[in-house]
Design an enzyme around this catalytic site. Structure first.
Site, PDB file in Angstrom:
ATOM      1  N   GLU A 172       0.813  -1.224   0.000  1.00 12.18           N
ATOM      2  CA  GLU A 172       0.000   0.000   0.000  1.00 12.18           C
ATOM      3  C   GLU A 172       0.844   1.271   0.000  1.00 12.18           C
ATOM      4  OE1 GLU A 172      -3.154  -0.002   2.876  1.00 12.18           O
ATOM      5  OE2 GLU A 172      -4.093  -1.759   2.006  1.00 12.18           O
ATOM      6  N   TYR A 297     -11.012  -2.739   0.517  1.00 14.35           N
ATOM      7  CA  TYR A 297     -11.994  -2.884   1.606  1.00 14.35           C
ATOM      8  C   TYR A 297     -13.344  -2.282   1.222  1.00 14.35           C
ATOM      9  CZ  TYR A 297      -8.104  -4.565   4.369  1.00 14.35           C
ATOM     10  OH  TYR A 297      -7.052  -5.311   4.828  1.00 14.35           O
ATOM     11  N   GLU A 354      -5.246  -8.413   0.262  1.00  6.17           N
ATOM     12  CA  GLU A 354      -5.953  -8.095   1.510  1.00  6.17           C
ATOM     13  C   GLU A 354      -7.404  -7.807   1.206  1.00  6.17           C
ATOM     14  OE1 GLU A 354      -4.564  -4.945   4.053  1.00  6.17           O
ATOM     15  OE2 GLU A 354      -2.475  -5.603   3.850  1.00  6.17           O
TER      16      GLU A 354
HETATM   17  C1  FCB Z   1      -4.540  -2.088   5.241  1.00  6.04           C
HETATM   18  C2  FCB Z   1      -3.145  -2.415   5.744  1.00  6.04           C
HETATM   19  C3  FCB Z   1      -3.112  -3.518   6.764  1.00  6.04           C
HETATM   20  C4  FCB Z   1      -4.296  -3.441   7.698  1.00  6.04           C
HETATM   21  C5  FCB Z   1      -5.587  -3.340   6.945  1.00  6.04           C
HETATM   22  C6  FCB Z   1      -6.823  -3.340   7.799  1.00  6.04           C
HETATM   23  O1  FCB Z   1      -4.583  -0.760   4.819  1.00  6.04           O
HETATM   24  O2  FCB Z   1      -2.311  -2.795   4.677  1.00  6.04           O
HETATM   25  O3  FCB Z   1      -1.884  -3.485   7.412  1.00  6.04           O
HETATM   26  O4  FCB Z   1      -4.111  -2.383   8.564  1.00  6.04           O
HETATM   27  O5  FCB Z   1      -5.570  -2.195   6.154  1.00  6.04           O
END
Ligand code: FCB
Length: 449
Positions: A172, A297, A354
């Site tokens: 990120e 997310y 993620e």
């Molecule tokens: C992302 C990060 C990870 C965690 C998630 C919830 O932005 O990469 O480390 O904090 O969010």
């Protein structure tokens, strides 16, 4: 056993990769052990207001000592791969120069134990824990930081490259540069346009140098970079927030993958960053990689906010619509669209590195079990969306849940639990949540079991 919808199972490629993700500072603890040096997050945690609940990663999940137990938990879930990060300050306590053999040994033990358990290690070189010694020299605002990163990459590649074949350079890029150098939501907490622009460019240079190091030193390597991409929409759909949304979109979604994969910065950033770009830099940044790691997310709502470094701020999510008891609205269709857009734009295989669901609702019940239907629902609708994207041509090869364990969630501390495994921090007891069994059954059924 949870029966998973055929609309998920039938639409996944047979060699789909299943994993879980973590990062070093969020789980390891042992911050002063075996010669590890301090990072910018150790410092931020000590600053008043640096972390919402005043906590830190000093102990966290104590994974440094409990990694074998944690690998056992991964094995129970049945994942193919484990994405973790290497802590730069464990290997090089001040960031450059003297090497810390005991720190190198820790990842030897971790990697060997993963391989013994039949789990493929996926290592991220940088998940935000810059050695404090380098920040003292300007950190990412110093162009030399790209070279320091390359030297660290040489050390990791030479030591682990015989056993680790999947490497990501950074996690990120835009989050840690934007929050760390423009907004003060993350370490090192600078709020300055020029510092931010320099950080963007130097991190891009470090990525390019890291790719070259890994390519030359690790036989049969598969190299990726991990980007957060989330659609940016104007708050309230209002025209006066559109310019803010457009600029935030450049910063959030394009400042790194565009130069790294397409060879140019997006237009507004390109103009602003020019003073820091030297001849030959774009070719140094744009190096061939093998996969695109997507962290996603939900969408972002932007608003005009003249008080901020760049004139954009985070707006409110529209109310109403499904939230499945998570406490925030979720938009799986934006995930589907992102996967399709990404495949078309960057033309690389995609791994979702993620995706997951946090919140403060997970608590053991009277029987000591942690039942988390909200997380199961979130994961289910996001998997459906992923399958819709695959059906529409997105080249998605694997999926990693964030996260294996409840852990230190940066600026929010321990209030946000993202784990498939509940961690009772005072006792370090691990309790697999209902969602861990859900994920285990999904993996089994997807494999035809
Ligand atoms: C992302 C990060 C990870 C965690 C998630 C919830 O932005 O990469 O480390 O904090 O969010």
């Amino acid at each position: 056993m949870a029966k998973h919808p055929q609309t998920i199972i039938d639409r996944l490629p047979s060699d789909f990769l299943w994993g879980v993700s973590t990062s070093a500072y969020q789980i390891e603890g042992a911050v002063a052990e075996d010669g590890r040096g301090p990072s910018i997050w150790d410092r931020r945690c000590k600053m008043k207001g640096g972390v919402g609940d005043g906590s830190n990663g000093d102990v966290s999940c104590d994974h440094y000592h409990r990694y074998r137990e944690d690998i056992g938990l991964m094995k129970d879930i049945g994942v193919d791969a484990y994405r973790f990060s290497i802590a730069w300050p464990r290997l090089l306590p001040t960031g450059k120069g003297a090497v810390n053999e005991a720190g190198l040994d820790f990842y030897d033990r971790l990697i060997d134990s993963l391989l013994d358990a039949g789990i493929t290690p996926w290592a991220t070189l940088y998940h935000w824990d810059l050695p404090q010694g380098l920040d003292d020299l300007g950190g990412w605002t110093n162009r030399d930081c790209a070279g320091w990163f390359a030297d660290y990459a040489v050390l990791a590649a030479k030591r682990y490259g015989d056993r680790v074949k999947h490497f990501a350079t950074f996690n990120e890029f835009s989050v840690f540069t934007l929050f760390g150098y423009a907004i003060d939501w993350a370490a090192p907490g600078v709020t300055d346009r020029n510092a931010h622009l320099k950080a963007i460019h130097h991190v891009n240079l470090a990525h390019g140098a890291g790719v070259d190091v890994l390519r030359s030193l690790v036989p049969d390597v598969s190299i990726g970079a991990i980007h957060n991409r989330q659609k940016v929409l104007p708050e309230g759909g209002m025209p006066e927030n559109q310019a803010a949304a457009d600029l935030l979109d450049e910063h959030w979604n394009r400042a790194f993958p565009d130069p790294q994969i397409l060879g140019h910065y997006p237009p507004q950033i390109a103009r602003a960053i020019e003073p820091y770009v030297q001849a030959g830099d774009m070719a140094r940044i744009c190096r061939p990689i093998d996969w695109f790691g997507l962290n996603h997310y939900g969408p972002i709502f932007a608003k005009a906010d003249p008080a901020t470094t760049w004139g954009f701020g985070w707006g409110d999510t529209p109310s109403g619509g499904p939230d499945y008891g998570i406490g925030w609205r979720i938009f799986p269709e934006m995930f589907r669209d992102e996967l399709i857009t990404l495949t078309e734009r960057y033309r690389l295989p995609v791994y979702i590195t993620e995706n997951g669901c946090g919140g403060d609702r997970d608590v053991p019940d009277a029987r000591g079990q942690v039942i988390d239907p909200h997380r199961i629902k979130y994961l289910e609708v996001y998997h459906q969306a992923m399958c819709d994207a695959i059906a529409a041509g997105a080249d998605v090869r694997g999926y990693f849940v964030w996260s294996l364990l409840d852990n230190f969630e940066w600026g929010s501390g321990y209030g946000q639990r993202f784990g498939l495994i509940y961690v009772d921090f005072p006792t370090q007891k691990r309790i697999p949540k209902e969602s861990a069994r859900w994920y285990r059954d999904l993996i089994r059924q997807a494999r035809g079991g």
